[in-house]
Design a protein around this motif. Structure first.
Motif, short mmCIF file in Angstrom:
data_model
loop_
_atom_site.label_atom_id
_atom_site.label_comp_id
_atom_site.label_asym_id
_atom_site.label_seq_id
_atom_site.Cartn_x
_atom_site.Cartn_y
_atom_site.Cartn_z
N GLY A 115 16.19 69.76 34.31
CA GLY A 115 17.00 68.56 34.47
C GLY A 115 18.47 68.77 34.25
N GLY A 116 19.25 68.01 35.01
CA GLY A 116 20.69 68.02 34.82
C GLY A 116 21.52 68.08 36.08
N SER A 117 20.91 68.40 37.22
CA SER A 117 21.67 68.40 38.47
C SER A 117 21.09 67.33 39.39
CB SER A 117 21.61 69.77 39.15
OG SER A 117 22.56 69.84 40.19
N PHE A 118 21.98 66.51 39.91
CA PHE A 118 21.56 65.36 40.73
C PHE A 118 22.32 65.41 42.05
CE2 PHE A 118 20.89 60.97 41.91
CZ PHE A 118 19.70 60.63 41.27
N PRO A 119 21.64 65.10 43.15
CA PRO A 119 22.32 65.17 44.45
C PRO A 119 23.38 64.07 44.61
CG PRO A 119 20.11 64.27 44.72
CD PRO A 119 20.24 64.69 43.29
N LEU A 120 24.49 64.47 45.20
CA LEU A 120 25.48 63.50 45.66
C LEU A 120 25.08 63.16 47.09
CD1 LEU A 120 28.77 65.15 44.37
CD2 LEU A 120 27.60 63.15 43.43
N THR A 121 24.55 61.97 47.27
CA THR A 121 24.03 61.56 48.57
C THR A 121 24.97 60.54 49.18
OG1 THR A 121 21.78 61.94 47.79
CG2 THR A 121 22.03 60.61 49.78
N LEU A 122 25.37 60.79 50.41
CA LEU A 122 26.26 59.92 51.14
C LEU A 122 25.45 59.11 52.15
CD1 LEU A 122 29.30 59.30 51.35
CD2 LEU A 122 29.43 61.06 53.12
N GLU A 123 25.60 57.81 52.08
CA GLU A 123 24.90 56.88 52.98
C GLU A 123 25.12 57.31 54.44
OE1 GLU A 123 26.26 52.54 53.46
OE2 GLU A 123 25.07 52.60 51.60
N GLY A 124 24.05 57.45 55.18
CA GLY A 124 24.14 57.80 56.59
C GLY A 124 24.35 59.28 56.86
N THR A 125 24.52 60.07 55.82
CA THR A 125 24.77 61.50 55.98
C THR A 125 23.72 62.35 55.29
OG1 THR A 125 27.15 61.11 56.13
CG2 THR A 125 26.46 63.36 55.58
N GLY A 126 23.42 62.01 54.04
CA GLY A 126 22.48 62.79 53.24
C GLY A 126 23.18 63.47 52.09
N VAL A 127 22.58 64.51 51.57
CA VAL A 127 23.10 65.21 50.39
C VAL A 127 24.32 66.03 50.79
CG1 VAL A 127 22.59 66.91 48.59
CG2 VAL A 127 20.83 65.27 49.30
N ILE A 128 25.43 65.79 50.07
CA ILE A 128 26.69 66.49 50.36
C ILE A 128 27.14 67.37 49.20
CG2 ILE A 128 27.49 64.76 52.02
CD1 ILE A 128 29.36 63.75 49.65
N GLY A 129 26.41 67.28 48.09
CA GLY A 129 26.82 68.06 46.92
C GLY A 129 25.93 67.75 45.74
N ALA A 130 26.43 68.09 44.55
CA ALA A 130 25.65 67.89 43.33
C ALA A 130 26.58 67.64 42.14
CB ALA A 130 24.78 69.10 43.04
N ILE A 131 26.09 66.83 41.22
CA ILE A 131 26.75 66.62 39.94
C ILE A 131 25.80 67.17 38.88
CG2 ILE A 131 25.88 64.24 39.90
CD1 ILE A 131 28.36 63.57 38.18
N THR A 132 26.33 68.01 38.00
CA THR A 132 25.45 68.75 37.09
C THR A 132 26.00 68.73 35.67
OG1 THR A 132 24.99 70.23 38.96
CG2 THR A 132 24.22 70.93 36.79
N VAL A 133 25.07 68.59 34.73
CA VAL A 133 25.38 68.67 33.30
C VAL A 133 24.45 69.70 32.68
CG1 VAL A 133 25.21 67.42 31.10
CG2 VAL A 133 26.22 66.30 33.09
N SER A 134 24.97 70.48 31.73
CA SER A 134 24.15 71.45 31.00
C SER A 134 24.60 71.49 29.55
CB SER A 134 24.27 72.84 31.62
OG SER A 134 23.55 73.77 30.84
N GLY A 135 23.62 71.52 28.65
CA GLY A 135 23.92 71.68 27.24
C GLY A 135 22.96 70.93 26.34
N LEU A 136 22.21 69.98 26.89
CA LEU A 136 21.25 69.18 26.16
C LEU A 136 19.84 69.55 26.63
CD1 LEU A 136 23.09 65.76 26.57
CD2 LEU A 136 23.13 67.25 24.55
N PRO A 137 18.80 69.06 25.96
CA PRO A 137 17.46 69.22 26.53
C PRO A 137 17.44 68.63 27.95
CG PRO A 137 17.31 68.49 24.27
CD PRO A 137 18.77 68.42 24.65
N GLN A 138 16.60 69.17 28.81
CA GLN A 138 16.69 68.88 30.24
C GLN A 138 16.60 67.39 30.59
OE1 GLN A 138 13.74 70.30 32.96
NE2 GLN A 138 12.17 70.46 31.39
N LEU A 139 15.75 66.62 29.94
CA LEU A 139 15.66 65.20 30.26
C LEU A 139 16.94 64.48 29.84
CD1 LEU A 139 14.19 62.79 31.41
CD2 LEU A 139 12.94 62.57 29.24
#
Length: 154
Positions: A115-139
């Motif tokens: 856990g920690g990386s989430f897709p940046l999804t653009l309406e009408g386009t789909g996944v364009i990138g990711a926002i990610t955090v690391s340092g805590l337990p995965q949930l």
């Protein structure tokens, strides 16, 4: 203790957390919001936002380490490959009674369905990138990103 979300709940998060646009200014504002949330919690995290292969935001808070940046890259690659949150990809494997590491046949030094990386999804386009955090337990990493996205998009 936070209950573990189901695959269906995780998929619903992805359907709901969609952008109508995502600019450089949005990356800065969203990254800054995540920094603010992490500082409030004294969370020792690193934060990263990538779009189309370009790093738009990065922050390393006190207590984070270079290992967090390596985890960010591994989790982000899962989002880029599967188009889904790294936690959701891992949850789908667990729901089938296996693990990502055992069944994906991908190098665990390159990909991490934690856990920690989430897709940046653009309406009408789909996944364009990711926002990610690391340092805590995965949930907790996952939930911190989801909380920031919920706040940012409402």
């Amino acid at each position: 203790m936070t209950p573990t979300p189901t695959v269906e709940e995780l998929e619903a998060q992805e359907r709901r957390l969609v952008f109508s646009q995502f600019t450089y200014d949005d990356a800065w504002a969203l990254g800054s919001l995540l920094v603010e949330l992490a500082r409030e919690r004294r969370a020792p995290v690193a934060i990263d936002i990538h779009r189309a292969g370009q790093q738009l935001f990065h922050a390393a808070l006190p207590g984070s380490t270079p290992d967090n940046d390596a985890w960010i890259a591994r989790k982000r690659r899962v989002v880029e490959r599967y188009g889904s949150a790294s936690y959701l990809v891992g949850a789908r494997h667990r729901a089938k009674g296996t693990t990502f590491e055992a069944s994906s046949r991908l190098d665990p030094d390159t990909y991490a369905a934690h856990g920690g990386s989430f897709p940046l999804t653009l309406e009408g386009t789909g996944v364009i990138g990711a926002i990610t955090v690391s340092g805590l337990p995965q949930l907790e990493d996952h939930n911190l990103v989801v909380e920031a996205l919920n706040r940012f998009l409402t």
